[in-house]
Design an enzyme around this catalytic site. Structure first.
Site, PDB file in Angstrom:
ATOM      1  N   CYS A 143     -15.156  -3.879  -0.529  1.00  0.00           N
ATOM      2  CA  CYS A 143     -13.988  -4.653  -0.118  1.00  0.00           C
ATOM      3  C   CYS A 143     -13.023  -3.774   0.674  1.00  0.00           C
ATOM      4  O   CYS A 143     -12.762  -2.626   0.300  1.00  0.00           O
ATOM      5  CB  CYS A 143     -13.297  -5.213  -1.360  1.00  0.00           C
ATOM      6  SG  CYS A 143     -11.754  -6.095  -1.017  1.00  0.00           S
ATOM      7  N   CYS A 179       7.583  -0.223   7.817  1.00  0.00           N
ATOM      8  CA  CYS A 179       6.228  -0.423   7.309  1.00  0.00           C
ATOM      9  C   CYS A 179       5.205   0.352   8.125  1.00  0.00           C
ATOM     10  O   CYS A 179       3.998   0.211   7.908  1.00  0.00           O
ATOM     11  CB  CYS A 179       5.874  -1.913   7.292  1.00  0.00           C
ATOM     12  SG  CYS A 179       5.886  -2.689   8.921  1.00  0.00           S
ATOM     13  N   CYS A 229      -9.863  -9.451  -8.605  1.00  0.00           N
ATOM     14  CA  CYS A 229      -9.092  -8.454  -7.854  1.00  0.00           C
ATOM     15  C   CYS A 229      -7.974  -7.964  -8.754  1.00  0.00           C
ATOM     16  O   CYS A 229      -7.176  -8.757  -9.259  1.00  0.00           O
ATOM     17  CB  CYS A 229      -8.522  -9.044  -6.566  1.00  0.00           C
ATOM     18  SG  CYS A 229      -7.528  -7.844  -5.636  1.00  0.00           S
TER      19      CYS A 229
END
Length: 455
Positions: free
Chosen positions: A95, A409, A177
């Site tokens: 993933c 960010c 998850c």
């Protein structure tokens, strides 16, 4: 961490023979950095190794080759780093949602701090006067917003739901998850089974999720109309698992509730007695606990006074703006998304804050015609997207500002803008630090404080 490879690579035929490699560093995207050893056809060339950590010796198989670097995947760890830990998730390595689960949590944030400081020095040619202590919160079950891809896989005769794999052509077949909030993360298999039972299972490419304090919403994107049986199945799933379900037959504006009729999405910032309402595709900070700590740090660094006027750029729903309005005389928030501006105004009214105003403006374009640009401000807070705030900082008058707090960010754009503020506008970078908004990923969230003068 060393520099990351460019996002676009030219892939050529790779050598499948595993080769021992000594890992020298960690790249910005969480891969080990090595060089092909003597005797290799490309000896000395940089190779980025998935699943490897600095100080390790691994057996790696080449997966891609380009002119300036190669890529490889770890086949076996021959000598492990003391910082290596067992990944919690069975899907780690396949993933693409996480990159650092094999690295101890306390070392992850220090690696991200290196990224920030290296970017500031290399790109911005600046060094902060103080490195702030890293901000962290819960490392698992924190992700309250995200997007799952959906794909019907005929070879498996079922539908898979998950994040994209490390090879983004494929969807990771997730059963769970651990980074997503448990109400979602433990129900991925049930979600996949739901979609697989729909007639429109091949017409649903994605499901977005977002959580408020009380309501968790799922948004089903569908490329063809849903019949009554499919709609009934979605409602039954929502009732069983206590979800709100929205449908998205077209663009963002097509999103509408299926069940219940009028679901309310909101989260509280208790320290400032603020409630923020939002729509299911709106931007909100992913990590609730870290978001509250981030707001507290930003306001502490900014030090707004009760008689001052504050400008908040890229303000979104008012995540910083409304807490600021509890402290300052007046706050002006500016945001490029008109829908977010409407909801920010509604949030101000809902919280009975009459000392705040919001304006819609594309902050990357010419802002000369906007009246708020001519107003005097005492302090500035900005939280731009990955592209940074270069456009608005070059237009904005900084005269009279006592402090600037920059929430970022992307450390590269922060470093670029810090260099501009310091070297071209005469400001000083007083402090900078990192905040672990996305544990177990290579994503770096950071904050910086600037003051006038070169110190």
């Amino acid at each position: 961490m060393a520099g990351s490879p460019p996002p676009v690579r030219t892939v050529a035929r790779s050598d499948p023979t595993p080769i021992p490699l000594d890992i020298l560093d960690l790249s910005h995207d969480g891969r080990g950095v090595a060089r092909w050893p003597a005797g290799h056809a490309h000896a000395g060339k940089t190779v980025f190794v998935a699943g490897a950590l600095p100080g390790e010796r691994v057996l790696a198989r080449q997966t891609a080759r380009s002119r300036s670097f190669d890529e490889a995947a770890t086949v076996e760890v021959l000598q492990a780093s003391p910082d290596r830990v067992p990944p919690r998730c069975p899907h780690f390595g396949t993933c693409g949602g996480c990159a650092l689960q094999h690295l101890a949590e306390d070392r992850q944030i220090h690696a991200k701090q290196r990224v920030l400081l290296e970017n500031l020095e290399r790109i911005g040619k600046v060094v902060p006067g103080e490195v702030l202590p890293p901000l962290t919160d819960a490392a698992w079950g924190y992700r309250r917003k995200g997007r799952f891809s959906v794909r019907r896989v005929e070879k498996k005769d079922r539908t898979v739901v998950g994040f994209r794999e490390q090879d983004p052509r494929f969807v990771a077949d997730l059963s769970e998850c651990h980074t997503v909030i448990p109400r979602i993360g433990t129900r991925i298999a049930a979600l996949a089974a739901l979609i697989d039972g729909l007639k429109a299972r091949r017409e649903i490419p994605q499901v977005e999720f977002i959580a408020g304090d009380d309501t968790v919403a799922l948004v089903f994107r569908h490329l063809a109309p849903l019949d009554e049986a499919d709609r009934a199945a979605l409602v039954a799933f929502a009732r069983e698992h206590d979800f709100a379900v929205f449908l998205q037959p077209g663009g963002v504006d097509s999103v509408h509730p299926l069940w219940p009729q009028d679901p309310q999405l909101a989260f509280t910032l208790p320290e400032w007695n603020v409630v923020l309402h939002f729509r299911p595709l709106d931007f909100i900070q992913v990590n609730r606990g870290l978001n509250e700590k981030m707001i507290a740090r930003a306001l502490a660094l900014l030090e707004p006074q009760a008689d001052e006027r504050v400008l908040d750029l890229f303000c979104g729903l008012g995540n910083f703006t409304l807490p600021l309005a509890r402290l300052a005389r007046e706050v002006v928030g500016v945001e490029g998304d008109a829908g977010l501006v409407r909801r920010a105004r509604e949030n101000a009214a809902h919280n009975a804050l009459g000392n705040v105003e919001f304006h819609a403006a594309d902050l990357a374009q010419d802002l000369g015609g906007h009246p708020w640009m001519r107003g005097g401000f005492d302090r500035l807070l900005l939280d731009p997207p990955r592209s940074g705030a270069d456009g608005v900082l070059r237009q904005l008058s900084l005269k009279g500002l006592k402090r600037i707090v920059y929430v970022s960010c992307h450390p590269g754009s922060l470093a670029r803008d810090a260099g501009f503020l310091v070297h071209e506008r005469g400001w000083t970078l007083r402090a900078a630090g990192v905040m672990d908004m996305f544990p177990h990923t290579a994503h770096v969230e950071s904050i910086a404080l600037f003051e006038p003068g070169r110190g």
